[in-house]
Write a protein that holds these residues in place. Structure first.
Motif, PDB file in Angstrom:
ATOM      1  N   ARG A 141       0.690  -1.161   0.181  1.00  0.00           N
ATOM      2  CA  ARG A 141       0.078  -0.091  -0.085  1.00  0.00           C
ATOM      3  C   ARG A 141       0.713   1.430   0.033  1.00  0.00           C
ATOM      4  O   ARG A 141       0.389   2.245  -0.299  1.00  0.00           O
ATOM      5  CB  ARG A 141      -0.958  -0.084   1.314  1.00  0.00           C
ATOM      6  N   LEU A 142       2.161   1.184   0.436  1.00  0.00           N
ATOM      7  CA  LEU A 142       2.991   2.435   0.650  1.00  0.00           C
ATOM      8  C   LEU A 142       3.657   2.611  -0.550  1.00  0.00           C
ATOM      9  O   LEU A 142       4.445   3.846  -0.619  1.00  0.00           O
ATOM     10  CB  LEU A 142       3.866   2.016   1.887  1.00  0.00           C
ATOM     11  N   VAL A 143       3.809   1.985  -1.609  1.00  0.00           N
ATOM     12  CA  VAL A 143       4.588   2.155  -2.948  1.00  0.00           C
ATOM     13  C   VAL A 143       3.679   2.358  -3.981  1.00  0.00           C
ATOM     14  O   VAL A 143       2.711   1.596  -4.203  1.00  0.00           O
ATOM     15  CB  VAL A 143       5.652   1.178  -3.092  1.00  0.00           C
ATOM     16  N   ARG A 144       3.939   3.358  -4.512  1.00  0.00           N
ATOM     17  CA  ARG A 144       3.155   3.789  -5.886  1.00  0.00           C
ATOM     18  C   ARG A 144       3.491   3.228  -7.124  1.00  0.00           C
ATOM     19  O   ARG A 144       5.142   2.876  -7.264  1.00  0.00           O
ATOM     20  CB  ARG A 144       2.999   5.288  -6.107  1.00  0.00           C
ATOM     21  N   ALA A 145       2.927   2.923  -8.140  1.00  0.00           N
ATOM     22  CA  ALA A 145       3.349   2.342  -9.406  1.00  0.00           C
ATOM     23  C   ALA A 145       4.513   3.142 -10.043  1.00  0.00           C
ATOM     24  O   ALA A 145       5.529   2.443 -10.402  1.00  0.00           O
ATOM     25  CB  ALA A 145       2.267   1.910 -10.442  1.00  0.00           C
TER      26      ALA A 145
END
Length: 372
Positions: free
Chosen positions: A248-252
């Motif tokens: 959830r903490l890392v964006r694409a």
């Protein structure tokens, strides 16, 4: 913005303190979530910030000033406060509820009413519809938004929130959380937020303080708490699936690679095969002159295509990731489509590269020798 220095709270006759030696700093514009099991001291700590509960010892500073130096009524009017039960006055309209504190502070009625309408816009409730409604006419989610609007009425620098979304059903809670984060991007308040939900904390927080028995077990970023829990208690509290929670903490956009693995409309099949060989992959994106994704080709297709490539010949893309998606959504799309790599686009539909499962695994891996 907020600093707690060796804060302790002991009630008369109690053998042990409710809160013991809390040290914590929250920067301007940050959301800090106080997390832990029932009875661990998180709500007591929250209430000591606006002196609803008076500390037994220690100091609390607001923008560098000792809160003991404030008149207590003035202090509470400077700090927005949102509770789980919302606490709207049932005999007042939405407008009247939002205007309570501004009018106590001497705002004229017209200014207060303008502020109420402005705030309903911010929380995505149409003022023309909702200003005149009463709390009984609102859904739980709508009432919660009004509670947030009321807390923002005097534009406080600090907001305290005590399980504000706990009474809302899971589907609407997710929507309200998203809406609140959207609002926070606009207003940039410093927020201290009590929760018992690790998923909510990971989603909402810049910092998390995990409480146990009146003291803080770990105060850190969500990613460090999940990747490097400071104790067996923290590891157990955040759960055995903590590596998955980190998705959830890392964006694409932070996991994209192979940004050059594409071929333009009108280029040859030979060119596409050469690019695929360079990247060692078995598919390639087709983009137009403005880099917008038009489809993709597989290695099997390209064996029979030697002419110029067109969108009509390409396979349609299903489930492309967006740069703003979190990796939890990306991995879910991968599982649903049965693929280990997804093309990724920006908000304008332009191809920016691929996300690969192997790269996600590498991003989430705790380096050897570090506690996991």
């Amino acid at each position: 913005m907020i600093e707690l220095s060796n804060i302790t709270k002991r009630y008369d006759g109690a053998s042990t303190p409710v809160v013991d030696g809390i040290n914590m700093s929250v920067g301007a514009g940050e959301i800090c979530v106080l997390l832990g099991p029932s009875g661990c001291g998180k709500t007591t700590t929250l209430k000591m910030i606006n002196r609803l509960v008076q500390p037994t010892s220690g100091k609390i500073f607001l923008e560098g000033k000792d809160t003991d130096e404030f008149d207590v009524v003035e202090l509470r009017r400077r700090i927005g406060y949102v509770i789980q039960q919302i606490g709207l006055f049932p005999n007042m309209t939405v407008e009247e509820n939002i205007c309570v504190v501004p009018q106590l502070l001497g705002w004229d009625k017209a200014k207060a009413r303008r502020r109420a309408a402005e705030l309903l816009d911010i929380v995505a409730l149409d003022p023309a519809i909702y200003l005149s409604r009463y709390p009984k006419d609102l859904s739980g989610g709508q009432a919660q938004r009004v509670g947030v609007a009321r807390a923002l009425a005097t534009d406080p620098a600090v907001m305290l929130m005590d399980e504000p979304f706990g009474a809302i059903d899971p589907i609407n809670r997710e929507l309200i959380q998203d809406e609140f984060l959207r609002i926070q991007k606009q207003v940039r308040k410093t927020i201290v937020f009590v929760s018992h939900d690790i998923d909510e904390a990971v989603k909402m927080a810049d910092k998390i303080a995990i409480f146990r028995g009146g003291h803080i077990e770990q105060f850190d970023s969500p990613d460090n708490i999940l990747a490097r829990p400071a104790s067996p208690f923290v590891a157990g509290f955040v759960g055995a699936d903590r590596a998955l929670k980190r998705l959830r903490l890392v964006r694409a956009r932070d996991a994209v690679s192979a940004s050059g693995c594409a071929v333009r409309v009108g280029e040859s099949g030979a060119r596409a095969r050469a690019v695929m060989a360079e990247y060692g992959v078995d598919q390639i994106a087709l983009v137009d002159a403005t880099d917008r994704l038009q489809g993709y080709f597989t290695a099997a297709q390209l064996h029979t295509l030697d002419g110029l490539l067109t969108p009509a010949e390409a396979l349609p893309v299903e489930g492309a990731a967006n740069c703003g998606d979190d990796l939890r959504a990306v991995v879910s799309s991968m599982f649903a489509s049965g693929t280990s790599r997804l093309p990724t686009i920006d908000d304008d539909g332009r191809f920016v590269g691929y996300i690969e499962q192997a790269h996600i695994v590498e991003l989430l891996r705790v380096p050897a020798g570090e506690p996991a």
